[in-house]
Scaffold this motif. Sequence first.
Motif, PDB file in Angstrom:
ATOM      1  N   SER A 130     -23.629  31.990  -8.397  1.00 53.05           N
ATOM      2  CA  SER A 130     -24.290  30.893  -7.696  1.00 53.05           C
ATOM      3  C   SER A 130     -23.255  30.001  -7.040  1.00 53.05           C
ATOM      4  CB  SER A 130     -25.130  30.070  -8.671  1.00 53.05           C
ATOM      5  OG  SER A 130     -25.588  28.874  -8.056  1.00 53.05           O
ATOM      6  N   SER A 131     -23.622  29.390  -5.921  1.00 51.29           N
ATOM      7  CA  SER A 131     -22.728  28.433  -5.283  1.00 51.29           C
ATOM      8  C   SER A 131     -22.450  27.246  -6.202  1.00 51.29           C
ATOM      9  CB  SER A 131     -23.322  27.950  -3.959  1.00 51.29           C
ATOM     10  OG  SER A 131     -24.637  27.460  -4.142  1.00 51.29           O
ATOM     11  N   PHE A 132     -23.366  26.964  -7.139  1.00 51.55           N
ATOM     12  CA  PHE A 132     -23.136  25.885  -8.093  1.00 51.55           C
ATOM     13  C   PHE A 132     -21.958  26.191  -9.022  1.00 51.55           C
ATOM     14  CE2 PHE A 132     -27.769  24.985  -7.290  1.00 51.55           C
ATOM     15  CZ  PHE A 132     -27.550  23.766  -6.661  1.00 51.55           C
ATOM     16  N   ASN A 133     -21.557  27.469  -9.113  1.00 50.22           N
ATOM     17  CA  ASN A 133     -20.431  27.867  -9.956  1.00 50.22           C
ATOM     18  C   ASN A 133     -19.146  28.078  -9.158  1.00 50.22           C
ATOM     19  OD1 ASN A 133     -22.000  27.842 -12.302  1.00 50.22           O
ATOM     20  ND2 ASN A 133     -22.739  29.918 -11.902  1.00 50.22           N
ATOM     21  N   MET A 134     -19.136  27.667  -7.894  1.00 51.24           N
ATOM     22  CA  MET A 134     -17.943  27.812  -7.066  1.00 51.24           C
ATOM     23  C   MET A 134     -17.154  26.506  -7.046  1.00 51.24           C
ATOM     24  SD  MET A 134     -19.468  29.993  -3.862  1.00 51.24           S
ATOM     25  CE  MET A 134     -20.468  31.466  -4.132  1.00 51.24           C
ATOM     26  N   GLU A 135     -15.883  26.627  -6.700  1.00 47.85           N
ATOM     27  CA  GLU A 135     -14.986  25.479  -6.646  1.00 47.85           C
ATOM     28  C   GLU A 135     -15.071  24.819  -5.269  1.00 47.85           C
ATOM     29  OE1 GLU A 135     -10.162  24.534  -6.729  1.00 47.85           O
ATOM     30  OE2 GLU A 135     -10.900  26.593  -6.970  1.00 47.85           O
ATOM     31  N   VAL A 136     -15.269  23.524  -5.249  1.00 44.71           N
ATOM     32  CA  VAL A 136     -15.256  22.768  -3.993  1.00 44.71           C
ATOM     33  C   VAL A 136     -13.799  22.445  -3.645  1.00 44.71           C
ATOM     34  CG1 VAL A 136     -15.989  20.676  -2.799  1.00 44.71           C
ATOM     35  CG2 VAL A 136     -17.529  21.781  -4.445  1.00 44.71           C
ATOM     36  N   ILE A 137     -13.307  23.010  -2.550  1.00 43.63           N
ATOM     37  CA  ILE A 137     -11.935  22.721  -2.128  1.00 43.63           C
ATOM     38  C   ILE A 137     -11.904  21.686  -1.007  1.00 43.63           C
ATOM     39  CG2 ILE A 137     -11.001  24.927  -2.880  1.00 43.63           C
ATOM     40  CD1 ILE A 137     -11.203  25.948  -0.051  1.00 43.63           C
ATOM     41  N   GLN A 138     -13.083  21.394  -0.420  1.00 40.39           N
ATOM     42  CA  GLN A 138     -13.186  20.295   0.543  1.00 40.39           C
ATOM     43  C   GLN A 138     -14.610  19.767   0.516  1.00 40.39           C
ATOM     44  OE1 GLN A 138     -11.912  20.759   4.832  1.00 40.39           O
ATOM     45  NE2 GLN A 138     -14.019  20.098   5.213  1.00 40.39           N
ATOM     46  N   PRO A 139     -14.830  18.560   0.019  1.00 39.80           N
ATOM     47  CA  PRO A 139     -16.185  17.972   0.131  1.00 39.80           C
ATOM     48  C   PRO A 139     -16.554  17.828   1.600  1.00 39.80           C
ATOM     49  CG  PRO A 139     -14.758  16.709  -1.343  1.00 39.80           C
ATOM     50  CD  PRO A 139     -13.873  17.670  -0.614  1.00 39.80           C
ATOM     51  N   PHE A 140     -17.794  17.465   1.861  1.00 38.84           N
ATOM     52  CA  PHE A 140     -18.223  17.332   3.248  1.00 38.84           C
ATOM     53  C   PHE A 140     -17.389  16.286   3.980  1.00 38.84           C
ATOM     54  CE2 PHE A 140     -22.215  19.655   2.448  1.00 38.84           C
ATOM     55  CZ  PHE A 140     -22.223  20.418   3.594  1.00 38.84           C
ATOM     56  N   GLN A 141     -16.989  16.650   5.202  1.00 36.81           N
ATOM     57  CA  GLN A 141     -16.316  15.738   6.117  1.00 36.81           C
ATOM     58  C   GLN A 141     -17.068  15.769   7.442  1.00 36.81           C
ATOM     59  OE1 GLN A 141     -12.200  16.879   6.448  1.00 36.81           O
ATOM     60  NE2 GLN A 141     -11.749  16.487   4.288  1.00 36.81           N
ATOM     61  N   GLU A 142     -17.295  14.600   8.017  1.00 40.65           N
ATOM     62  CA  GLU A 142     -18.023  14.524   9.278  1.00 40.65           C
ATOM     63  C   GLU A 142     -17.103  14.875  10.443  1.00 40.65           C
ATOM     64  OE1 GLU A 142     -21.781  11.669   9.392  1.00 40.65           O
ATOM     65  OE2 GLU A 142     -19.898  10.573   9.229  1.00 40.65           O
ATOM     66  N   ALA A 194     -18.062  21.499   4.731  1.00 38.93           N
ATOM     67  CA  ALA A 194     -17.405  21.524   3.427  1.00 38.93           C
ATOM     68  C   ALA A 194     -16.899  22.939   3.186  1.00 38.93           C
ATOM     69  CB  ALA A 194     -18.372  21.097   2.329  1.00 38.93           C
ATOM     70  N   LYS A 195     -15.989  23.082   2.198  1.00 38.12           N
ATOM     71  CA  LYS A 195     -15.448  24.398   1.887  1.00 38.12           C
ATOM     72  C   LYS A 195     -15.481  24.625   0.378  1.00 38.12           C
ATOM     73  CE  LYS A 195     -12.270  24.583   5.841  1.00 38.12           C
ATOM     74  NZ  LYS A 195     -10.851  24.650   6.271  1.00 38.12           N
ATOM     75  N   GLU A 227     -10.428  36.597  -3.592  1.00 40.48           N
ATOM     76  CA  GLU A 227     -10.844  35.213  -3.387  1.00 40.48           C
ATOM     77  C   GLU A 227     -11.734  35.162  -2.153  1.00 40.48           C
ATOM     78  OE1 GLU A 227      -8.125  31.722  -3.897  1.00 40.48           O
ATOM     79  OE2 GLU A 227      -8.532  31.462  -1.745  1.00 40.48           O
ATOM     80  N   LEU A 228     -12.880  34.538  -2.308  1.00 46.70           N
ATOM     81  CA  LEU A 228     -13.818  34.347  -1.202  1.00 46.70           C
ATOM     82  C   LEU A 228     -13.924  32.871  -0.905  1.00 46.70           C
ATOM     83  CD1 LEU A 228     -15.975  35.608   0.730  1.00 46.70           C
ATOM     84  CD2 LEU A 228     -17.660  35.046  -1.035  1.00 46.70           C
ATOM     85  N   GLN A 229     -13.699  32.512   0.357  1.00 46.21           N
ATOM     86  CA  GLN A 229     -13.863  31.129   0.784  1.00 46.21           C
ATOM     87  C   GLN A 229     -15.116  31.029   1.653  1.00 46.21           C
ATOM     88  OE1 GLN A 229     -11.457  28.340   3.809  1.00 46.21           O
ATOM     89  NE2 GLN A 229     -10.313  28.767   1.935  1.00 46.21           N
ATOM     90  N   ILE A 230     -15.920  30.000   1.413  1.00 46.98           N
ATOM     91  CA  ILE A 230     -17.152  29.785   2.181  1.00 46.98           C
ATOM     92  C   ILE A 230     -17.092  28.427   2.853  1.00 46.98           C
ATOM     93  CG2 ILE A 230     -19.665  29.606   2.113  1.00 46.98           C
ATOM     94  CD1 ILE A 230     -19.694  31.414  -0.286  1.00 46.98           C
ATOM     95  N   LEU A 231     -17.147  28.437   4.170  1.00 49.00           N
ATOM     96  CA  LEU A 231     -17.286  27.195   4.929  1.00 49.00           C
ATOM     97  C   LEU A 231     -18.773  26.947   5.144  1.00 49.00           C
ATOM     98  CD1 LEU A 231     -15.278  25.875   7.890  1.00 49.00           C
ATOM     99  CD2 LEU A 231     -17.735  26.063   8.139  1.00 49.00           C
ATOM    100  N   ARG A 232     -19.226  25.759   4.830  1.00 51.82           N
ATOM    101  CA  ARG A 232     -20.648  25.373   4.971  1.00 51.82           C
ATOM    102  C   ARG A 232     -20.705  24.220   5.953  1.00 51.82           C
ATOM    103  NH1 ARG A 232     -25.881  24.979   1.637  1.00 51.82           N
ATOM    104  NH2 ARG A 232     -26.034  22.824   0.905  1.00 51.82           N
TER     105      ARG A 232
END
Length: 630
Positions: free
Chosen positions: A100-112, A121-122, A133-138
Amino acid sequence: MMRGDKAVRRQVRLLVGLIVVLLGVSVMQVIAQEKRSPYAMPRGRGIASGNFVARNDFLDINVGPRGSDYWAFQFAPNQWGDAVFSEHFPVWTPQWGGVSSFNMEVIQPFQELIPDRLAEAKLRYRRSDLNQELQILRRVQFEPGAVRQFRITYILTNTGSTPIQGLRFFQIIDFDIVDSGGDYAWYNANSDTVFMNDDRYFRIGFFGSRRSDRHSTGDWDFVLHSDWTDGELNNQDRFPSTGTTDAGVGLQWNVGDLAPGQSWELTVTFVFGGAAGIQALIPDRTVGRGREVILDASASNSVDQIVSYEWDLDNDGEFDDSTGVQVRWVFNQLGQFLIHVRVRDSAGRVDTDSATITVIPDVDLTVSSVSLEPSENLKDGTPTTLKAVIRNIGVDPTSGGFYVRFLAGGRFVGERFVAGLTGNGQTEVAIPWRARGGVQQLEAIVDVYNNVVEVDESNNRSLLNIAPIPPADLTVTEIALSPNANLVDGQQVQVAVTVTNNGADTVGDFVVRLLVDGGFFGERTVSGGLGSGQSQTISLPLQVRATQRTLQAIVDASDVVGESDEGNNRRELTLPEIPLPDLTVSELTILPSENISHGQRVTLRATVQNLGATTLVPFRVEFHVAGETI
């Protein structure tokens, strides 16, 4: 089902026995009596605790890096309701299982990036034991004003050192609609959209920029927490099959393998409002001026059966211009025009949709024919001419020139430029082609760079199937040196390379290339090809060096011959070991050697000795005084 219901459910799970014994009521009866907490206006805008918060006339969203539990919708004037209980975006691979995305590490909180409109966010998920390693940009895209939708773009990137195999991505949401009861989940295959519906109110749903591979409708808890964990959503189209209950929805995309550094992108659009259980759909179209077109609403769908289609084709607000799932219409003026359709189903549900019709000059380029001359008894290397007749089947001229590309067996042959075509005009373009073994299909593509805006961009290709051209099979059968023994450094030898054709005839020139220790040192052309079963020997001079180790020959180095086996075109020879020379300066003298005055001419004399094996390579002896060459 309301948000409060689910909170109560979680408490009830812990106390179910006590509730049943002391209260004598069922869990579901307790839940049904709960009511939603009143909608509370969020306090912030922009970035709040790492979340992106934004509001327009209809939507009020709070999107977290890992997921969301608050998206509000104004479903009636001054009436708002929290429409999302929980949203997240899991991934799955055969090695990881479900994450789940809830179990992933936030490496960048949301930035406008653009205030109140664009933020990103990342996150990442790391498996150190697999070097993965999988990185997800949202990235959230939000629009101001009277807009009932917003988008989230996901960019998945393999930032590890090994491939990620069999990756799958899910968007999972438990929507809520206003109050308890009346909800059901629905998947519309025509629009590839999942919805939560309440016939008393509206629908909420989402779809992706790529068509999904599977979908899910089911009990909210099952969809939210379980259905995706095996990598396969349930593909159920409606839940429950009849009636209503609290449900969840999801879509699945099979990403496949991601190599290190490779990315995959998806944009998910979330839509709020619209009639529940029914969806009118008509696509935007580009049409030619004066050309009759078929306007099609067959993608519309309902949980029951659509019984009527009514059209407003002049944008006057009245659905009185035509009826039926498909209608024929002609647009005689250039520009953009809005059309609308209204659909009604057997249960009395009604929905409308609008589309933009862009009317352009009636230009439509096609390849009306592809031909080859000669076309019979072809061999690999036979000189031929590829031709294509290009026609504009529209009535208006093209706005400029365009290119026509030719392919043979999927390989690029060449391109020709056409300066333009009149309405209903045609022209022939031609290009020389050396027939290639194994080819059995030729193709011409008109306007390959999309220079010309056309009514129909889908009819720009044409194929020509030909009798398969028998392929050759070139191989290097021998590499020989002459002489090949007692060699010394710098000696000139002859390299003889024998190539053989074990396939069908090839009648075109091809190149044999020679490499020493992987570096180019020469090539020879075999003119006129090589017949089936024939061999030919070519030779090149080579000055062998004691440091050289391998000699490699490659036949058809430019890959102009079509062969049945392209993997046997190389052969390697290990060179004989040649003793190394060992040059040394054994003595250095100056004459005269004493009583030397400034400006006096002297002679430097060096004795050079080879302490190793013979070398025939010329060499240079340099004298340096105070670091300068003299």
